[in-house]
Design an enzyme around this catalytic site. Sequence first.
Site, PDB file in Angstrom:
ATOM      1  N   HIS A   1     -44.900  62.660   9.407  1.00 31.69           N
ATOM      2  CA  HIS A   1     -44.333  64.287   9.136  1.00 31.69           C
ATOM      3  C   HIS A   1     -45.930  65.073   9.191  1.00 31.69           C
ATOM      4  O   HIS A   1     -46.335  65.023   8.021  1.00 31.69           O
ATOM      5  CB  HIS A   1     -43.696  64.399   8.189  1.00 31.69           C
ATOM      6  CG  HIS A   1     -43.113  65.945   8.246  1.00 31.69           C
ATOM      7  ND1 HIS A   1     -41.684  66.170   8.255  1.00 31.69           N
ATOM      8  CD2 HIS A   1     -43.687  67.288   7.822  1.00 31.69           C
ATOM      9  CE1 HIS A   1     -41.566  67.697   8.058  1.00 31.69           C
ATOM     10  NE2 HIS A   1     -42.937  68.162   7.967  1.00 31.69           N
TER      11      HIS A   1
ATOM     12  N   ASP B   1     -34.064  64.611  14.369  1.00 32.32           N
ATOM     13  CA  ASP B   1     -34.012  64.972  13.067  1.00 32.32           C
ATOM     14  C   ASP B   1     -32.831  65.339  12.389  1.00 32.32           C
ATOM     15  O   ASP B   1     -33.023  66.404  11.614  1.00 32.32           O
ATOM     16  CB  ASP B   1     -35.257  66.135  12.795  1.00 32.32           C
ATOM     17  CG  ASP B   1     -36.026  66.218  11.477  1.00 32.32           C
ATOM     18  OD1 ASP B   1     -35.581  65.271  10.664  1.00 32.32           O
ATOM     19  OD2 ASP B   1     -36.822  66.834  11.218  1.00 32.32           O
TER      20      ASP B   1
ATOM     21  N   HIS C   1     -41.380  65.061  15.520  1.00 31.74           N
ATOM     22  CA  HIS C   1     -40.978  66.466  15.599  1.00 31.74           C
ATOM     23  C   HIS C   1     -42.377  67.583  15.895  1.00 31.74           C
ATOM     24  O   HIS C   1     -42.376  68.365  15.417  1.00 31.74           O
ATOM     25  CB  HIS C   1     -39.932  67.134  14.677  1.00 31.74           C
ATOM     26  CG  HIS C   1     -40.498  66.641  13.069  1.00 31.74           C
ATOM     27  ND1 HIS C   1     -41.989  66.963  12.682  1.00 31.74           N
ATOM     28  CD2 HIS C   1     -39.835  66.279  12.290  1.00 31.74           C
ATOM     29  CE1 HIS C   1     -41.806  66.385  11.447  1.00 31.74           C
ATOM     30  NE2 HIS C   1     -40.538  66.114  10.959  1.00 31.74           N
TER      31      HIS C   1
ATOM     32  N   HIS D   1     -27.075  69.439   5.664  1.00 33.25           N
ATOM     33  CA  HIS D   1     -26.880  70.046   4.450  1.00 33.25           C
ATOM     34  C   HIS D   1     -25.527  70.506   4.561  1.00 33.25           C
ATOM     35  O   HIS D   1     -25.032  71.148   5.582  1.00 33.25           O
ATOM     36  CB  HIS D   1     -28.334  70.948   4.288  1.00 33.25           C
ATOM     37  CG  HIS D   1     -29.539  70.583   3.970  1.00 33.25           C
ATOM     38  ND1 HIS D   1     -29.920  69.741   3.082  1.00 33.25           N
ATOM     39  CD2 HIS D   1     -30.514  70.372   4.978  1.00 33.25           C
ATOM     40  CE1 HIS D   1     -31.004  69.120   3.082  1.00 33.25           C
ATOM     41  NE2 HIS D   1     -31.358  69.750   4.401  1.00 33.25           N
TER      42      HIS D   1
ATOM     43  N   PHE E   1     -29.237  60.152   7.312  1.00 32.13           N
ATOM     44  CA  PHE E   1     -27.940  59.867   7.255  1.00 32.13           C
ATOM     45  C   PHE E   1     -27.626  60.058   5.533  1.00 32.13           C
ATOM     46  O   PHE E   1     -26.222  59.987   5.121  1.00 32.13           O
ATOM     47  CB  PHE E   1     -27.476  58.629   7.579  1.00 32.13           C
ATOM     48  CG  PHE E   1     -27.021  58.722   9.315  1.00 32.13           C
ATOM     49  CD1 PHE E   1     -27.087  59.819   9.741  1.00 32.13           C
ATOM     50  CD2 PHE E   1     -26.543  57.564   9.747  1.00 32.13           C
ATOM     51  CE1 PHE E   1     -26.710  59.937  11.246  1.00 32.13           C
ATOM     52  CE2 PHE E   1     -26.305  57.639  11.197  1.00 32.13           C
ATOM     53  CZ  PHE E   1     -26.637  58.613  11.798  1.00 32.13           C
TER      54      PHE E   1
HETATM   55  O1  DOR Z   1     -36.291  70.097   7.892  1.00 33.33           O
HETATM   56  C1  DOR Z   1     -36.363  68.917   7.576  1.00 33.33           C
HETATM   57  N1  DOR Z   1     -35.539  68.556   6.948  1.00 33.33           N
HETATM   58  N2  DOR Z   1     -37.351  68.480   7.706  1.00 33.33           N
HETATM   59  C2  DOR Z   1     -37.846  67.195   7.372  1.00 33.33           C
HETATM   60  O2  DOR Z   1     -38.643  66.794   7.452  1.00 33.33           O
HETATM   61  C3  DOR Z   1     -36.727  66.521   6.151  1.00 33.33           C
HETATM   62  C4  DOR Z   1     -35.190  66.829   6.585  1.00 33.33           C
HETATM   63  C5  DOR Z   1     -34.175  66.674   5.737  1.00 33.33           C
HETATM   64  O3  DOR Z   1     -34.294  65.539   5.097  1.00 33.33           O
HETATM   65  O4  DOR Z   1     -33.401  67.527   5.025  1.00 33.33           O
HETATM   66 ZN    ZN Z   2     -36.874  64.326   9.406  1.00 29.79          ZN
END
Ligand code: DOR
Ligand code: ZN
Length: 341
Positions: free
Chosen positions: A131, A239, A170, A243, A15
Amino acid sequence: DKFLIPGAIDVHVHFRDPGAPEKEDWATGSAAALAGGVTMVLDMPNTNPATITVEALEAKHAIARAKSQTHYGLFFGATRDNLDEIRRAENIVGIKIYMGSSTGNLLLDDPAVWEEVFKIAKEKNVPVVVHAETESMIQAGKRDCECAKVATEAAIALREKVGNRLHIAHVSCKLELDLIRAHKCPELTCEVTPHHLLFTADDTKDAFLKMNPPLRSQADQDALWEGLRDGTIDCIATDHAPHTKEEKLRPFAEAPAGVPGIEFMLPLMLNAVNEGKLTLEKLVALTSENPARIFGLHVMGWSLVDMNLEKIIQISDIRSKFGWSPYLGRTIKGWPAQVWL
Ligand code: DOR
Ligand code: ZN
């Protein structure tokens, strides 16, 4: 044609609060969760500051308590020098280890430290969430199924030595699933994301579908569906990794990895139920019953799901801050009509 099901628990969200309010925060992330029938979320530690000290944990609890519309739990991150902080941490749902690097700087690629963390987790009786990607192979540009398998293998072997609870985040490859199936026990659990179930590497046209671990082959995806049905996979978790559009429009190599998913996880899976890919009972096990058991939670809340409601996923549906979704334009049959906390 409406069914009352337990509220979903998403055991893997980012978040971004504190640290990246332009991407998401507890208010918008939890609003999106609730709209999608998710009544509890477990938040990952790669925020800014990272949740790797008791002080940062308490600060994040205060933010979530003030802003979250859903129930929640917090993970604590492991680094090579915060073992005493982990020992002191209370009110956490688990300890996260990034065996390979991803968004943020929580990489921990030292097997000796992994073992210490596994032992602490056993004493605290919380799961370690890994992970599982191998850092040396990531650095060599080989973020493939072998890269995931080698890390998964190491984590499983260590779990069998220490005897703690281990949850693999994942899972994306058949190679990983075969390993997990061979070692499956109540102390070894795993999750799969909606994006690995619904996209393959062929769909990766730009950075909007860039994430870690990356999308895989059709054969891998088929194995994931099989793993859901045969009980190798315990949870569906998003997950959810927001962004901004601006960041995702950058050249592939420079764009950040991660896709959002929390708002549409349940509808996408209800649609899969309608397509006969899994039963509603199985879905409830994957989104409520198993997450609650693994992380020691109570299922709180309910969704009334309308299995006949058909709707196209549109931008105007999105309550998350960043305003995009890899699922835009999909026609989905099966939506939460009402959600109670
Ligand atoms: O694609 C991903 N984004 N994999 C992760 O392990 C972290 C996550 C992120 O926090 O953006
Ligand atoms: Zn993650």
